[in-house]
Design a protein around this motif. Structure first.
Motif, PDB file in Angstrom:
ATOM      1  N   THR A   1      -9.037   4.669  -2.082  1.00  0.00           N
ATOM      2  CA  THR A   1      -8.466   3.682  -1.161  1.00  0.00           C
ATOM      3  C   THR A   1      -9.230   3.616   0.153  1.00  0.00           C
ATOM      4  OG1 THR A   1      -6.848   5.369  -0.455  1.00  0.00           O
ATOM      5  CG2 THR A   1      -6.140   3.783  -2.127  1.00  0.00           C
TER       6      THR A   1
ATOM      7  N   SER B   1      -0.423   6.761  -7.918  1.00  0.00           N
ATOM      8  CA  SER B   1      -0.953   8.129  -7.975  1.00  0.00           C
ATOM      9  C   SER B   1      -0.038   9.035  -8.781  1.00  0.00           C
ATOM     10  CB  SER B   1      -1.146   8.687  -6.562  1.00  0.00           C
ATOM     11  OG  SER B   1       0.092   8.796  -5.877  1.00  0.00           O
TER      12      SER B   1
ATOM     13  N   CYS C   1      -4.743  -0.739   1.768  1.00  0.00           N
ATOM     14  CA  CYS C   1      -5.334   0.605   1.769  1.00  0.00           C
ATOM     15  C   CYS C   1      -4.825   1.445   2.933  1.00  0.00           C
ATOM     16  CB  CYS C   1      -6.856   0.510   1.807  1.00  0.00           C
ATOM     17  SG  CYS C   1      -7.570  -0.254   0.334  1.00  0.00           S
ATOM     18  N   TYR C   2      -4.594   0.803   4.094  1.00  0.00           N
ATOM     19  CA  TYR C   2      -4.017   1.516   5.234  1.00  0.00           C
ATOM     20  C   TYR C   2      -2.620   2.010   4.892  1.00  0.00           C
ATOM     21  CZ  TYR C   2      -1.555   1.956   9.719  1.00  0.00           C
ATOM     22  OH  TYR C   2      -0.779   2.405  10.770  1.00  0.00           O
TER      23      TYR C   2
ATOM     24  N   SER D   1     -13.659   8.621   3.206  1.00  0.00           N
ATOM     25  CA  SER D   1     -13.662   8.694   1.746  1.00  0.00           C
ATOM     26  C   SER D   1     -14.464   9.900   1.263  1.00  0.00           C
ATOM     27  CB  SER D   1     -14.241   7.401   1.173  1.00  0.00           C
ATOM     28  OG  SER D   1     -14.313   7.464  -0.234  1.00  0.00           O
TER      29      SER D   1
ATOM     30  N   GLY E   1       0.810  -1.210   0.000  1.00  0.00           N
ATOM     31  CA  GLY E   1       0.000   0.000   0.000  1.00  0.00           C
ATOM     32  C   GLY E   1       0.842   1.259   0.000  1.00  0.00           C
TER      33      GLY E   1
ATOM     34  N   SER F   1      -1.396   2.698   2.000  1.00  0.00           N
ATOM     35  CA  SER F   1      -1.408   3.739   0.970  1.00  0.00           C
ATOM     36  C   SER F   1      -1.596   5.133   1.560  1.00  0.00           C
ATOM     37  CB  SER F   1      -2.513   3.451  -0.049  1.00  0.00           C
ATOM     38  OG  SER F   1      -3.802   3.606   0.526  1.00  0.00           O
ATOM     39  N   GLN F   2      -2.299   5.227   2.705  1.00  0.00           N
ATOM     40  CA  GLN F   2      -2.492   6.548   3.319  1.00  0.00           C
ATOM     41  C   GLN F   2      -1.165   7.155   3.778  1.00  0.00           C
ATOM     42  OE1 GLN F   2      -5.610   7.455   2.762  1.00  0.00           O
ATOM     43  NE2 GLN F   2      -5.902   5.321   2.136  1.00  0.00           N
TER      44      GLN F   2
ATOM     45  N   PHE G   1      -7.258   9.525  -5.203  1.00  0.00           N
ATOM     46  CA  PHE G   1      -6.787   8.190  -4.835  1.00  0.00           C
ATOM     47  C   PHE G   1      -6.970   7.933  -3.344  1.00  0.00           C
ATOM     48  CE2 PHE G   1      -4.744   9.010  -8.838  1.00  0.00           C
ATOM     49  CZ  PHE G   1      -4.825   7.787  -9.485  1.00  0.00           C
TER      50      PHE G   1
ATOM     51  N   ALA H   1     -12.260   1.558  -0.540  1.00  0.00           N
ATOM     52  CA  ALA H   1     -11.885   0.138  -0.599  1.00  0.00           C
ATOM     53  C   ALA H   1     -11.620  -0.419   0.797  1.00  0.00           C
ATOM     54  CB  ALA H   1     -10.653  -0.036  -1.483  1.00  0.00           C
ATOM     55  N   MET H   2     -11.031   0.394   1.674  1.00  0.00           N
ATOM     56  CA  MET H   2     -10.797  -0.038   3.046  1.00  0.00           C
ATOM     57  C   MET H   2     -12.118  -0.297   3.750  1.00  0.00           C
ATOM     58  SD  MET H   2      -8.801   1.871   6.207  1.00  0.00           S
ATOM     59  CE  MET H   2      -7.207   1.868   5.435  1.00  0.00           C
TER      60      MET H   2
ATOM     61  N   GLY I   1       0.542   3.251  -3.345  1.00  0.00           N
ATOM     62  CA  GLY I   1      -0.173   4.518  -3.243  1.00  0.00           C
ATOM     63  C   GLY I   1       0.604   5.662  -3.854  1.00  0.00           C
TER      64      GLY I   1
END
Length: 521
Positions: free
Chosen positions: A386, A368, A415-416, A495, A360, A418-419, A382, A389-390, A364
């Motif tokens: 994500t 992006s 997804c976590y 989101s 992620g 990617s943040q 993005f 999706a999480m 991410g």
């Protein structure tokens, strides 16, 4: 000296520092000996763990220090640099873990819980110094591909826990006390040896993206290799000879970024460029909002950022996303037990979390960046995707079907992670590159804040209520279903907030893309 004094060697040094900076991810290895030696109950140990999370995410001081001493900013005589921030992290890392080791071994008398919390805070707080120095310097050096380089740096930080565990299993298997001493030494000595090379360079080069892609390939190879080793280690019992045989290829893979740096230095020609782009003739600010005009100023500081809606949109989105992700990993073993998973299965899930986290973090930033350059999609979009999706991942875990924990943990983990690459990059773009370290470390406080609310006030209370109703032990999907449905709703809220941020900054991102494409062309 040009061979070692360039942005590519600086990137390699930062990668290697990141590889040993994630000691807080190994807390589960030495927490049992910390608990037994100090006579803690589970509640007290959890209190110490909370200070670990606070220390790792409360990086405002490291950001302020970086903004003050790390960037030359036109000064003729300048002795500062990112090395000062790295030195501050090394001192804290050694002090925190060494004092902890002295307490565990009995060399020091048993400290009060508050003092042990201070030790843990110092040890974890060092990560914010290492991370700030490495990530912000990398963004300065590769500003046109900030998402990719942040993803690489954050990705290696995510892998560092697995790397340190491999060192532990090779040298100190079954001796977590010695592992604490190793954490006092290895993550301290490594930055001290490499901090001279981590510098800001006022240059741009041709084919930067190509060589950054080579770094990306190396990171993916390391992650894949670690995943295989983790799975095999959970299935088979490795003898010492087998551990050595599997560790040598890991060392070679970790050394390979140096080959990329040497090749990049030899094959690219240098182009002089200004350090900060103060104003670009392509940008017309006459139709921009006040917030957008503020964002175009490279000297936006923390106080000014706090007065903008964009800051609080980012903060709320991260509280929902990072907080729910951290709450998931903190409870993944208990979820597995309640759903009837075997201990082997839950331990594998915990071990592989670092791999999904890495994917992620890396993905991410990389993905992006690609869509920003090719499709002109603003990066906050993005973040919204994500987080949505999480939310699906939390819902999958909540329903507790057979195999859902595997699928849900992968989705939530990716997804976590990617943040952690999207948030710093967005911060550098819509706020300030100069004060990026201070601002993104302030936003990072949302992670432990959201985790506390969701772990203690949501997951903990629902689980305890269900356990009381069942006589002390909670078995079945009802143990976590209500709390994970709430977390699914929370990330869906995040989101929605990210979508609002996307619409607020869409015009500004179009201007940034035009300026970037103009410069690269």
């Amino acid at each position: 000296m040009e061979i070692i004094k360039n942005k590519w060697i600086a990137a390699v040094a930062s990668i290697w520092i990141q590889c040993t900076s994630g000691s807080l991810y190994t807390f589960s290895i030495y927490s049992p000996v910390l608990k037994s030696s100090q006579g803690y109950d589970q509640s007290t140990l959890d209190t110490v763990s909370v200070f670990k999370d606070i220390g790792a995410n409360a990086g405002i001081l490291s950001g302020l220090l970086y903004s003050t001493v790390a960037v030359p900013q036109g000064r003729r005589f300048y002795v500062g640099g990112p090395w000062i921030v790295l030195l501050g992290g090394a001192i804290q890392c050694f002090a925190g873990y060494f004092l902890m080791w002295l307490s565990v071994t009995g060399i020091l008398s048993r400290p009060p819980v508050s003092v042990m919390c201070l030790y843990m805070f110092m040890a974890a707080h060092a990560q914010s110094f290492f991370n700030t120095a490495d990530v912000v310097t990398a963004v300065h050096n590769f500003r046109d591909y900030s998402g990719t380089i942040v993803g690489i740096m954050k990705g290696f930080l995510g892998l560092s826990g697995a790397i340190l565990v491999q060192v532990y299993q090779l040298l100190f298997q079954g001796d977590p006390t010695s592992f604490i001493l190793m954490l006092a030494l290895l993550p301290t000595i490594n930055p001290l040896l490499l901090m001279y090379f981590v510098r800001v360079y006022n240059t741009r080069e041709r084919d930067e993206k190509k060589h950054l892609n080579y770094f990306s390939v190396v990171s993916l190879l390391i992650a894949s290799y670690l995943m295989v080793i983790i799975i095999l280690n959970n299935i088979l019992f490795f003898q010492s000879s087998a551990r050595i045989a599997t560790f040598v290829p890991l060392l070679l893979l970790l050394a390979s970024p140096l080959c990329v740096a040497v090749k990049a230095r030899q094959s690219t020609s240098m182009m002089l460029s200004t350090y900060f782009v103060e104003k670009d003739p392509l940008i017309d600010t006459s139709n921009s909002s006040d917030a957008d005009k503020l964002n175009q100023d490279d000297d936006v500081n923390l106080c000014e950022a706090l007065r903008t809606s964009n800051f609080w949109f980012l903060f709320l989105a991260m509280a929902c996303g990072m907080g729910s992700g951290l709450a998931t990993v903190n409870n993944i073993s208990q979820i597995g037990e309640s759903l009837g998973y075997k201990s082997f299965e839950t331990s594998t899930l915990v071990s592989l979390w670092s791999i999904w986290n890495f994917l992620g973090r890396f993905g991410g930033g990389y993905v992006s960046d690609y869509f920003m350059h090719v499709r002109k999609w603003p990066r906050p979009l993005f973040m919204a995707i994500t987080l949505a999706a999480m939310s699906i991942g939390h819902a999958i875990i909540a329903f507790g079907m057979r195999g859902s924990l595997y699928i849900g943990s992968i989705l939530v983990g990716v997804c976590y992670g990617s943040q952690w690459s999207l948030m710093p990059t967005i911060t550098s773009e819509i706020f300030s590159l100069r004060h990026m370290g201070t601002i993104f470390n302030t936003i990072s406080i949302a992670s432990p804040l959201g985790s506390y609310i969701l772990s203690v006030k949501v997951v903990g209370q629902f689980y305890d209520k269900e356990a009381i109703d069942e006589g002390g032990a909670c078995i079945g999907r009802n143990c976590f279903m209500p709390s994970f449905l709430i977390m699914a709703g929370c990330t869906l809220l995040g989101s929605f907030v990210a979508i609002l941020l996307f619409f607020r900054t869409r015009n500004f991102y179009n201007l940034v893309i035009i300026r970037r494409l103009h410069h690269l062309g």
